[in-house]
Design an enzyme around this catalytic site. Structure first.
Site, PDB file in Angstrom:
ATOM      1  N   ASP A   1       0.841  -1.109   0.055  1.00 48.79           N
ATOM      2  CA  ASP A   1      -0.033   0.116   0.043  1.00 48.79           C
ATOM      3  C   ASP A   1       0.895   1.179  -0.193  1.00 48.79           C
ATOM      4  O   ASP A   1       2.048   1.237   0.577  1.00 48.79           O
ATOM      5  CB  ASP A   1      -0.837  -0.094   1.179  1.00 48.79           C
ATOM      6  CG  ASP A   1      -2.015  -0.883   1.181  1.00 48.79           C
ATOM      7  OD1 ASP A   1      -2.549  -1.283  -0.073  1.00 48.79           O
ATOM      8  OD2 ASP A   1      -2.280  -1.581   2.329  1.00 48.79           O
TER       9      ASP A   1
ATOM     10  N   ASP B   1      -7.124  -1.395  -4.420  1.00 52.44           N
ATOM     11  CA  ASP B   1      -7.986  -1.230  -3.417  1.00 52.44           C
ATOM     12  C   ASP B   1      -9.225  -0.175  -4.219  1.00 52.44           C
ATOM     13  O   ASP B   1     -10.383  -0.335  -3.851  1.00 52.44           O
ATOM     14  CB  ASP B   1      -7.556  -0.597  -2.300  1.00 52.44           C
ATOM     15  CG  ASP B   1      -6.706  -1.666  -1.466  1.00 52.44           C
ATOM     16  OD1 ASP B   1      -6.899  -2.993  -1.557  1.00 52.44           O
ATOM     17  OD2 ASP B   1      -5.700  -1.224  -0.746  1.00 52.44           O
TER      18      ASP B   1
END
Length: 202
Positions: free
Chosen positions: A155, A174
């Site tokens: 991330d 995401d």
């Protein structure tokens, strides 16, 4: 090939490529993982090979720096997520977490394909599902590639409020999943089952 499958293939692959490319750039520019790797092959090998045990900060790839995009609101910072969305289930033992995520990921892919096959691809009312499902599929596969390669997801997008409150770090996959799910919610309202107009048979 029917138009709907062209959309599925193009959008799914597009999300996967964009997701993996941005993660590559983050590892290259924000971590020390590629130090000493002089060729693209060596860098890809370092990125997709199983990671060593977590070191400083509890990370497998060590951060070099972060980038403030909008001061006090948004930054690019390397992070690792061994769990599901927003870090859920990250505390499960690896021998439980791994098989669980493999099962969930493969189940989601099969469910998406099953639902997508039922679309005609020509009904304008299906447009939300027609474009939303490939986004969810591409995002799910993008993160699944990470899990297969190194058992955690990279991330790097971090929204925060003066470091007093922060949204959990996320990535392109995401974002695609969230947008796709949002489109499916719209589809559920737009495309409802209509009662049959045929007269009931005696």
């Amino acid at each position: 090939m029917p138009r709907k499958y062209v959309i599925l293939l193009a959008l799914t692959l597009g999300v996967i490529v964009l997701d993996q490319w941005t993660k590559y750039l983050v590892v290259r520019d924000l971590t020390t993982r590629f130090d000493g790797a002089t060729t693209l092959g060596q860098r890809l090998g370092a990125m997709y090979s199983p990671a060593e045990a977590a070191g400083r900060y509890g990370l497998h790839f060590q951060p070099r720096r972060h980038v403030e995009v909008v001061d006090d609101f948004f930054r690019l910072r390397y992070a690792e997520n061994p769990g599901a969305a927003w870090g859920m289930f990250r505390d499960l033992p690896p021998n439980v977490r791994g098989p669980l995520f493999h099962l969930v990921s493969l189940g989601a892919v099969l469910l998406i394909f099953f639902y997508f096959r039922k679309l005609t691809g020509t009904d304008p009312a299906e447009k939300w599902a027609l474009w939303g499902l490939p986004l969810v599929l591409g995002g799910a596969l993008g993160n699944y590639i990470d899990r297969l390669a190194r058992a955690f997801v990279i991330d790097f997008l971090e929204a925060h409020w003066y470091d007093k409150a922060a949204w959990p770090s996320f990535n392109v996959a995401d974002a695609a999943i969230c947008i796709g799910v949002g489109m499916l919610v719209v589809d559920a309202f737009v495309r409802k089952e209509k009662p049959s107009s045929e007269p009931a048979k005696a």
